[in-house]
Design a protein around this motif. Structure first.
Motif, PDB file in Angstrom:
ATOM      1  N   SER A  51       0.864  -1.171  -0.022  1.00 29.78           N
ATOM      2  CA  SER A  51       0.003  -0.114  -0.028  1.00 29.78           C
ATOM      3  C   SER A  51       1.075   1.394  -0.035  1.00 29.78           C
ATOM      4  O   SER A  51       0.694   2.243  -0.908  1.00 29.78           O
ATOM      5  CB  SER A  51      -0.839  -0.055   1.296  1.00 29.78           C
ATOM      6  OG  SER A  51      -1.713   1.144   1.258  1.00 29.78           O
ATOM      7  N   ASP A  52       1.990   1.438   0.771  1.00 28.40           N
ATOM      8  CA  ASP A  52       2.779   2.430   0.827  1.00 28.40           C
ATOM      9  C   ASP A  52       3.563   2.528  -0.444  1.00 28.40           C
ATOM     10  O   ASP A  52       3.413   3.702  -1.045  1.00 28.40           O
ATOM     11  CB  ASP A  52       4.132   2.174   1.735  1.00 28.40           C
ATOM     12  CG  ASP A  52       3.693   2.101   3.345  1.00 28.40           C
ATOM     13  OD1 ASP A  52       2.654   2.660   3.667  1.00 28.40           O
ATOM     14  OD2 ASP A  52       4.616   1.864   4.350  1.00 28.40           O
ATOM     15  N   GLU A  54       2.499   1.758  -3.319  1.00 27.02           N
ATOM     16  CA  GLU A  54       1.430   2.030  -4.404  1.00 27.02           C
ATOM     17  C   GLU A  54       0.906   3.583  -4.212  1.00 27.02           C
ATOM     18  O   GLU A  54       0.781   4.277  -5.284  1.00 27.02           O
ATOM     19  CB  GLU A  54       0.110   1.274  -4.404  1.00 27.02           C
ATOM     20  CG  GLU A  54       0.487   0.032  -4.731  1.00 27.02           C
ATOM     21  CD  GLU A  54      -0.897  -0.976  -4.977  1.00 27.02           C
ATOM     22  OE1 GLU A  54      -1.248  -1.733  -6.163  1.00 27.02           O
ATOM     23  OE2 GLU A  54      -1.629  -1.159  -4.259  1.00 27.02           O
ATOM     24  N   GLN A  55       0.948   4.010  -2.887  1.00 28.39           N
ATOM     25  CA  GLN A  55       0.524   5.422  -2.638  1.00 28.39           C
ATOM     26  C   GLN A  55       1.344   6.248  -3.133  1.00 28.39           C
ATOM     27  O   GLN A  55       1.083   7.533  -3.638  1.00 28.39           O
ATOM     28  CB  GLN A  55       0.227   5.552  -1.134  1.00 28.39           C
ATOM     29  CG  GLN A  55      -0.326   6.797  -0.700  1.00 28.39           C
ATOM     30  CD  GLN A  55      -0.455   6.800   0.807  1.00 28.39           C
ATOM     31  OE1 GLN A  55      -0.438   5.750   1.372  1.00 28.39           O
ATOM     32  NE2 GLN A  55      -0.755   8.270   1.577  1.00 28.39           N
ATOM     33  N   ASP A  56       2.725   6.178  -3.028  1.00 28.32           N
ATOM     34  CA  ASP A  56       3.828   6.967  -3.567  1.00 28.32           C
ATOM     35  C   ASP A  56       4.270   6.879  -5.044  1.00 28.32           C
ATOM     36  O   ASP A  56       5.310   7.264  -5.467  1.00 28.32           O
ATOM     37  CB  ASP A  56       4.930   6.567  -2.697  1.00 28.32           C
ATOM     38  CG  ASP A  56       4.836   7.490  -1.235  1.00 28.32           C
ATOM     39  OD1 ASP A  56       3.773   8.312  -1.312  1.00 28.32           O
ATOM     40  OD2 ASP A  56       5.599   7.155  -0.185  1.00 28.32           O
ATOM     41  N   SER A  60       2.118  -0.382  -8.912  1.00 30.87           N
ATOM     42  CA  SER A  60       0.754  -0.473  -9.185  1.00 30.87           C
ATOM     43  C   SER A  60       0.280  -1.929  -9.408  1.00 30.87           C
ATOM     44  O   SER A  60       1.213  -2.782  -9.549  1.00 30.87           O
ATOM     45  CB  SER A  60       0.283   0.556 -10.471  1.00 30.87           C
ATOM     46  OG  SER A  60       1.056  -0.165 -11.470  1.00 30.87           O
TER      47      SER A  60
END
Length: 109
Positions: A51-52, A54-56, A60
């Motif tokens: 998640s970290d 992907e968020q940054d 993906s």
């Protein structure tokens, strides 16, 4: 898994985020369970790290049925100022390039 060391306490040179990214680079269809086993982390920790990433924008994924297909952004620049200008591809070239050699010739523990 052949050549994977047992659990370890204390500090290490490679972060969990880098380990997860390298595991995904090695198998972009890996299950979270398999990534967790390889990196010696919990599945919850791996989910949080993914998640970290992907968020940054480092990672993906797309769903294909029940499988996640991950895509790493190789040109994305690393976050820390000390690594200014170094790309994800540069990091992964150090972490992933010799995986087959490590499996064939594990380092004595």
């Amino acid at each position: 898994m052949v050549g994977v060391p047992q659990s370890h306490t204390g500090w290490t040179f490679i972060t969990s985020h880098a380990r997860v990214l390298a595991a995904i680079a090695d198998n972009q269809n890996a299950r979270i369970r398999d990534i967790a086993a390889r990196c010696r982390l919990t599945e919850r920790a791996v989910s949080r790290i993914i998640s970290d990433l992907e968020q940054d924008g480092y990672l993906s994924h797309t769903r294909d049925g029940r499988t996640n297909n991950y895509r790493i952004e190789p040109d994305k620049v690393l976050r820390h100022p000390a690594e200014a200008g170094l790309s994800v591809a540069s990091l992964l070239s150090l972490l992933v390039q010799d995986e087959t050699d490590r499996v064939k010739n594990p380092v004595a523990q």
